[in-house]
Design an enzyme around this catalytic site. Structure first.
Site, PDB file in Angstrom:
ATOM      1  N   GLU A  98      -7.853  46.991 -42.860  1.00  0.00           N
ATOM      2  CA  GLU A  98      -8.228  45.588 -43.018  1.00  0.00           C
ATOM      3  C   GLU A  98      -9.551  45.364 -42.300  1.00  0.00           C
ATOM      4  OE1 GLU A  98      -4.814  45.626 -41.672  1.00  0.00           O
ATOM      5  OE2 GLU A  98      -3.717  44.993 -43.461  1.00  0.00           O
ATOM      6  N   TYR A 110     -17.571  51.060 -44.638  1.00  0.00           N
ATOM      7  CA  TYR A 110     -16.437  51.512 -45.446  1.00  0.00           C
ATOM      8  C   TYR A 110     -16.849  51.720 -46.903  1.00  0.00           C
ATOM      9  CZ  TYR A 110     -13.917  49.838 -41.329  1.00  0.00           C
ATOM     10  OH  TYR A 110     -13.491  49.631 -40.040  1.00  0.00           O
TER      11      TYR A 110
END
Ligand code: COA
Length: 156
Positions: A98, A110
């Protein structure tokens, strides 16, 4: 991560997050069989760390940070690459995490590492009044098999 690393980790943690993990939270994760807490050092100095949980065949990345003085030099990417290697060695097939919607740096990291957004959780971070994006990366079966055949076994 060893007990002697805790002060350096907490110092990075407190400057990195509005809702920082406490000493006890790190101690709990270090004692948790489901968790892996790993530190990264350069010339003896602790420059980053991560924590993930093994949940069946998935890794849930719970925490990652790089020392503020060492950001923007590719360390985040190296740490993520190391995480993937560990996951493959442990037979995990997916990494899930998350990230706060407004954390552009981490989202870029990411995305560059091949993660895709798969959902979101509204108001997940009340301290910073932000939603969480859920991001995931499937680790390719071909690479998993290669590593399983030639890997060095357990990470710990
Ligand atoms: C997120 C974090 C781990 C990235 O570590 P890092 O060592 O700075 O990352 P890298 O130098 O490997 O950079 C990787 C990518 O992140 C992105 N990035 C790095 N610095 C950035 C910046 N200032 N602004 C926007 N994107 C940035 C870039 O896309 C970069 O790829 P590129 O170099 O090919 O352009 C680090 O900023 C950090 O510790 N932040 C505080 C804690 C945190 O937010 N953790 C994530 C919780 S989900």
């Amino acid at each position: 991560m060893q007990l002697g690393d805790l002060d350096a980790v907490l110092s990075i943690e407190s400057t990195s997050f509005a809702q920082a993990w406490s000493r006890n939270m790190f101690l709990e994760e270090m004692a948790n069989d489901t968790a892996r807490v790993i530190v990264f050092k350069a010339n003896g100095k602790l420059v980053g760390y991560l924590c993930f949980w093994k949940v069946v065949d998935e890794a849930h990345l719970l925490n990652i940070a790089v020392h503020p003085d060492f950001r923007g030099r590719g360390l985040g990417r190296e740490i993520m690459a190391h995480l993937e290697t560990l996951c493959r060695q442990e037979g995990l097939t997916t990494i899930i995490l998350e990230v706060a919607r407004r954390n552009g740096r981490a989202r870029n990291l990411y995305r560059k590492c091949g993660f895709e957004t798969t959902g979101f959780r509204k108001n997940y971070y009340p301290a910073i009044k932000d939603d969480a994006l859920i991001m995931a990366k499937k680790l390719s079966a071909a690479n998993s098999r290669e590593t399983a055949a030639g890997g060095s076994g357990e990470a710990h």
